[in-house]
Design an enzyme around this catalytic site. Structure first.
Site, short mmCIF file in Angstrom:
data_model
loop_
_atom_site.label_atom_id
_atom_site.label_comp_id
_atom_site.label_asym_id
_atom_site.label_seq_id
_atom_site.Cartn_x
_atom_site.Cartn_y
_atom_site.Cartn_z
N HIS A 82 0.83 -1.22 0.00
CA HIS A 82 0.00 0.00 0.00
C HIS A 82 0.85 1.26 0.00
O HIS A 82 1.87 1.35 0.67
CB HIS A 82 -1.08 -0.01 1.08
N ASP A 87 6.15 0.73 6.50
CA ASP A 87 4.69 0.63 6.35
C ASP A 87 4.21 1.76 5.45
O ASP A 87 3.82 2.80 5.93
CB ASP A 87 4.02 0.68 7.73
N GLU A 119 -4.96 2.17 2.69
CA GLU A 119 -5.04 1.02 3.60
C GLU A 119 -5.20 1.50 5.03
O GLU A 119 -5.92 0.90 5.82
CB GLU A 119 -3.77 0.15 3.49
N GLU A 120 -4.53 2.61 5.35
CA GLU A 120 -4.42 3.01 6.76
C GLU A 120 -5.67 3.66 7.33
O GLU A 120 -5.94 3.55 8.52
CB GLU A 120 -3.24 3.98 6.94
N ASP A 165 2.86 -6.32 3.72
CA ASP A 165 2.50 -5.19 4.59
C ASP A 165 2.87 -5.49 6.03
O ASP A 165 2.11 -5.19 6.95
CB ASP A 165 0.99 -4.89 4.44
N HIS A 205 3.94 3.04 12.54
CA HIS A 205 3.01 4.15 12.86
C HIS A 205 3.61 5.21 13.78
O HIS A 205 2.87 5.96 14.40
CB HIS A 205 1.69 3.64 13.46
ZN LIG Z 1 0.51 -1.09 6.41
#
Ligand SMILES: [Zn+2]
Length: 452
Positions: free
Chosen positions: A269, A281, A315-316, A343, A415
């Site tokens: 993604h 990510d 995606e997030e 991912d 994140h």
């Molecule tokens: Zn991800």
């Protein structure tokens, strides 16, 4: 080898798979893509100018490789971070004229406080049950802190995603539950291993109240003080939800020579959270899927089935990209031979999480043997779709693969502001590209589609 394995993987194909693996181990294409996405473009939250730049960049790069590229429109949420600060203004045995700073960040979907913030009592709960017991009378007007501790021992033992799943439900559902009981704001303890006082953002179901993640260290501080008496906080979080934006999934096909209608989908993604630059990510996932196409072009290997590289959007922050793909392509899912996603970072790959029939895994044993020399040969059956963006396909019966990385340190950075290019070890990224390219070409070229 069984008869079926021999028919599907003749010696010439096994030689080609070994050549693909070796080419990937000497190729820095994926690393250059991650470097561009993270350093030249930067954070790529849904709806942002950087997400748009990333779509254009990846589309152009895949066109340059000779793929047929489509941008498929997706309406995405556009949430932007604002000011974020907090301090404890009252707590037991406080020194005169002092406060305690709390390090936090807003969760995606958080509501906003007024510009000058709110001040309210903090209540600390360890689980949903405790909050329920407090009821409306105990919760209304307060700032609720969910203090669910990420299980570092599980992560260290290789069960990082299990630890994540246990803690992350408070991030996703906690704020709404607190709001239903009248809370003024909801905070969660950051989900992850990070121990440098880094807050961890992520999706939270919009609850109409300010919602943030405090660092593990600050959650401990508040939990300790709350056992001694009253704790009050001044909290400022001013994110904004703007109008939905138009964005795109990038869909790029390397057309199959014999069965162009049959599709093997390789993906990652493109969007990321905004605190770091989204290297692990998930620029890494997009880049290794791109590299699979690059290697086939370079080695002049034409797949028999169509190899489709997809860079997913959003995606997030809700999954709008994969939802749009399902809506537009579900009639073609019977012709999607397999779907792969990476991912879970860019650390050393151990193989794949798989959701498919045992007989499909059995048929793939010769491919495992090709990946054994780099240790990426596990084909681990999973009860769940092994990737958020390929979940709908998996549930529709498409054999699904998620690259299974060593996840022990993934949640140190995931994140947070520390998800940056330096966290990627080039040699490990090359192994990931090898695993994706070998499996992708094997699925495109084997005689029969996988049983399903
Ligand atoms: Zn991800």
């Amino acid at each position: 080898m069984t008869q079926a394995q021999r028919e599907n993987f003749p010696p010439q194909l096994l030689d080609q798979l070994a050549a693909i693996r070796n080419a990937a181990l000497a190729d820095d294409y994926a690393y250059r893509q991650v470097a561009h996405l993270t350093e030249n473009i930067g954070p790529r939250p849904s709806g942002s100018a950087q997400a748009k730049a990333a779509v254009d960049y990846v589309a152009n790069a895949l066109r340059e490789l000779g793929l047929e590229v489509q941008l498929e429109e997706v309406k995405v949420p556009h949430w932007v971070r604002g000011a974020e600060s907090a301090e404890l203004t009252e707590y037991p045995q406080q020194a005169p004229d002092s406060k305690q700073k709390i390090v936090l960040t807003a969760l995606g979907g958080s509501g906003s406080t007024p510009g000058d913030g709110i001040t309210a009592d903090v209540i600390v709960v360890n689980d949903f049950e405790q909050l329920k017991e407090l009821g409306h009378a105990g919760v209304a007007g307060k700032i609720v802190l969910f203090n669910e501790i990420f299980d570092q021992q599980k992560a260290a033992a290789g069960l990082a995603f299990l630890a994540y799943g246990e803690a992350v439900r408070y991030r996703s559902a906690g704020p709404r539950f607190a709001a239903e009981l009248g809370a003024a704001a909801a905070l969660v303890r950051s989900v992850g291993n990070a121990d440098y006082r880094l807050p961890h953002t992520g999706f939270s179901v919009p609850a109409g109240i300010p919602a943030g993640a405090v660092t593990a260290e600050d959650a401990d501080l508040m939990a300790h003080l709350a056992t001694q008496g009253k704790v009050r906080m001044h909290l400022t979080l001013t994110p904004q939800k703007l109008a939905d934006a138009t964005s795109y999934n990038v869909i790029a096909d390397l057309k199959g020579s014999e069965r162009p209608d049959q599709i093997v989908l390789l993906s990652g993604h493109l969007d990321s959270w905004d605190l770091g630059t989204g290297a692990i990510d998930d620029a890494a996932g997009v880049a290794i899927a791109m590299e699979a196409a690059e290697i086939l072009e370079r080695l002049r290997l034409r797949p028999k089935r169509t190899l489709r590289v997809v860079a997913w959007m959003d995606e997030e922050n809700g999954g709008a990209g994969s939802q749009a793909y399902s809506k537009d392509h579900s009639l073609e899912f019977p012709r999607h031979i397999a779907a792969l996603e990476s991912d879970s970072g860019a650390a050393h790959p151990l193989g794949f999480d798989t959701k498919m029939l045992d007989s499909a895994i059995e048929l793939l044993r010769p491919v495992q043997a090709v990946l054994q020399s780099i240790g990426a040969n596990a084909l681990q059956p999973s009860n769940y779709p092994p990737g958020a963006d390929i979940a709908a396909m998996s549930e529709a019966g498409v054999p699904a693969f998620g690259v299974l990385q060593d996840g022990r340190t993934y949640f140190n950075y995931h994140h947070t502001a520390a998800d940056t290019l330096d966290k990627i070890v080039p040699a490990e990224l090359r192994e990931n590209a090898a695993a994706m390219a070998v499996m992708g070409f094997a699925l495109c070229s084997m005689k029969d589609p996988l049983p399903r």
